[in-house]
Design a protein around this motif. Structure first.
Motif, short mmCIF file in Angstrom:
data_model
loop_
_atom_site.label_atom_id
_atom_site.label_comp_id
_atom_site.label_asym_id
_atom_site.label_seq_id
_atom_site.Cartn_x
_atom_site.Cartn_y
_atom_site.Cartn_z
N UNK A 39 3.29 2.70 0.65
CA UNK A 39 4.22 3.84 0.76
C UNK A 39 4.48 4.16 2.22
N UNK A 40 3.42 4.15 3.03
CA UNK A 40 3.56 4.46 4.46
C UNK A 40 4.44 3.42 5.15
N UNK A 41 4.21 2.13 4.83
CA UNK A 41 5.03 1.08 5.44
C UNK A 41 6.50 1.23 5.03
N UNK A 43 8.18 4.01 4.09
CA UNK A 43 8.80 5.16 4.76
C UNK A 43 9.02 4.87 6.24
N UNK A 44 8.00 4.27 6.89
CA UNK A 44 8.12 3.95 8.31
C UNK A 44 9.25 2.94 8.55
N UNK A 45 9.36 1.92 7.68
CA UNK A 45 10.41 0.92 7.83
C UNK A 45 11.80 1.54 7.69
N UNK A 46 11.91 2.48 6.76
CA UNK A 46 13.21 3.13 6.60
C UNK A 46 13.61 3.93 7.84
N UNK A 47 12.71 4.75 8.32
CA UNK A 47 13.06 5.64 9.43
C UNK A 47 13.18 4.90 10.76
N UNK A 48 12.62 3.68 10.86
CA UNK A 48 12.75 2.93 12.12
C UNK A 48 13.84 1.85 12.05
N UNK A 49 13.98 1.24 10.87
CA UNK A 49 14.94 0.13 10.74
C UNK A 49 16.08 0.44 9.79
N UNK A 66 11.07 -6.52 4.60
CA UNK A 66 9.98 -5.54 4.53
C UNK A 66 10.06 -4.74 3.24
N UNK A 67 11.29 -4.35 2.86
CA UNK A 67 11.49 -3.59 1.62
C UNK A 67 11.03 -4.39 0.41
N UNK A 68 11.42 -5.68 0.35
CA UNK A 68 11.06 -6.52 -0.80
C UNK A 68 9.55 -6.75 -0.83
N UNK A 69 8.98 -7.07 0.31
CA UNK A 69 7.54 -7.36 0.35
C UNK A 69 6.73 -6.12 0.01
N UNK A 70 7.11 -4.98 0.55
CA UNK A 70 6.37 -3.74 0.29
C UNK A 70 6.42 -3.39 -1.19
N UNK A 71 7.62 -3.55 -1.80
CA UNK A 71 7.77 -3.24 -3.23
C UNK A 71 6.88 -4.15 -4.07
N UNK A 72 6.86 -5.44 -3.74
CA UNK A 72 6.05 -6.40 -4.51
C UNK A 72 4.57 -6.09 -4.37
#
Length: 376
Positions: A39-41, A43-49, A66-72
């Motif tokens: 979850x932290x990754x 949110x951080x990925x969204x607000x930075x990238x 990052x979105x795909x990997x984090x979700x998986x």
């Protein structure tokens, strides 16, 4: 919903939901910590990238993996974490401009989350069922989003074209107004000042002839002064955008005064018959007087006649004005370069009227006809 503000709300909201689901459904410390890290990754990925991904291709290329990997990985820790795809699929559709690439990214996301669910549950059937349904819904939603976006772009394009067309029409309308005003001024100058100046020239020539014969030009000079004052008054009225027509007393009196003035200036015998006219609106009176001025100006300059007649009458909803002379006539088929007759036709056309000319060696008959508009 392409505004970053709303996506900030959506990402933050899904993060809160995921945390709640994780706290409720997590059975091990490993799944709890792993899920929180995912979850932290995210949110951080969204607000930075993610926030700059639409206008920065490098950020987009980094954020989607990052979105795909984090979700998986999140789904691998806890099946309930697959809820992240509620935001992941729409983000892919919004951020990736190419429909084909967005479909490919959706399929990869579905497969990755399916693998995570399978790792967590050990059931391929559950993983396939969940992700097949999610993928179908995502593709349908994405197609709808794409259609809406394309329609919005088309509307914007049409609005831009409409604005451009309106600007062009405005320019054309302004140019047409300028051209119309120039034509109006040309007619007014020709029908008033130019004719008065012609009369002044002829009076000056008469005065010179009288002087050369030893005669007193006092009468001619008096008429010359009167004509000059008339020309001055009409010039001032034209400059002031007023109506440069003396219509005090109505069209009948104006025609009488016109005939008397031309007779004094040229020595022609001019008779006027317009005493039975009804009261007319101002525009009709102006057109009639202009036609009479032009007709008598042509008699003075071209006919070589000795007399002229001006008559006006109303009949069957129309009003007519006729100028007749006993001059030598002219060839109606010959090309003309003057402005007078063409200007008269144009002036009559503006009020729904017409001009008829009949000429022979015995003289010329000029008849102007226009709709009768009685003064209210």
């Amino acid at each position: 919903m392409t505004s970053n503000r709303w996506w900030n709300v959506a990402v933050s909201g899904i993060a809160v939901v995921l945390i709640a689901l994780l706290l409720v459904s997590s059975t091990t410390t490993e799944s709890l910590v792993g899920g929180m890290a995912c979850i932290a990754v995210f949110v951080l990925a969204w607000f930075t990238l993610g926030r700059i991904a639409q206008r920065n291709s490098a950020a987009l290329a980094a954020f989607i993996p990052v979105l795909i990997a984090t979700s998986a990985v999140a789904a691998g820790f806890e099946t309930a974490m697959a809820t992240i795809q509620c935001v992941a699929y729409p983000l892919i559709w919004v951020l990736i401009q190419s429909t084909r690439r967005a479909v490919v990214a959706n399929v990869i996301l579905a497969a990755a989350i399916g693998v995570g669910i399978y790792i967590n549950t050990g059931s391929a059937v559950v993983a396939i069922a969940i992700e097949a349904a999610s993928l179908v819904f995502s593709l349908a939603l994405g197609s709808w989003i794409t259609t809406i976006a394309n329609q919005s772009e088309e509307r914007l394009r049409l609005l831009d074209e409409l604005k451009t067309a309106q600007e062009k029409l405005s320019i054309l309308d302004r140019d047409a107004g300028v051209s119309s005003e120039r034509e109006r001024l040309a007619r007014e100058i020709h029908d008033t000042i130019a004719q008065d100046l012609t009369g002044l020239v002829m009076l000056a020539q008469r005065a010179q002839r009288e002087l050369s014969k030893g005669e007193s030009p006092s009468d001619t000079l008096g008429t010359l002064e009167e004509s000059a004052r008339t020309a001055l008054a009409e010039t001032r009225a034209l400059v002031a955008s007023g109506t440069p027509v003396a219509l005090n007393g109505g069209i009948s009196d104006a025609l009488d005064r016109l005939g008397e003035r031309i007779a004094r200036e040229t020595g022609l015998e001019i008779s006027v018959s317009a005493g039975d006219l009804p009261e007319l609106d101002r525009d009709t009176e102006v057109v009639l007087l202009r036609c009479a001025q032009e007709g008598l100006a042509n008699v003075r300059k071209h006919s070589a006649g000795r007399s002229a007649t001006v008559s006006a009458w109303a009949h069957n909803g129309s009003i007519a004005l006729r100028v007749t002379d006993d001059g030598t006539g002219f060839d109606q088929d010959a090309a003309t370069t003057g402005f007078g007759l063409n200007g008269m036709r144009g002036r009559l056309a503006l009020v729904g009227g017409a001009l008829d000319i009949s000429s022979s060696p015995a003289g010329t008959v000029l008849t102007a006809t226009l709709p009768l508009r009685v003064r209210a």
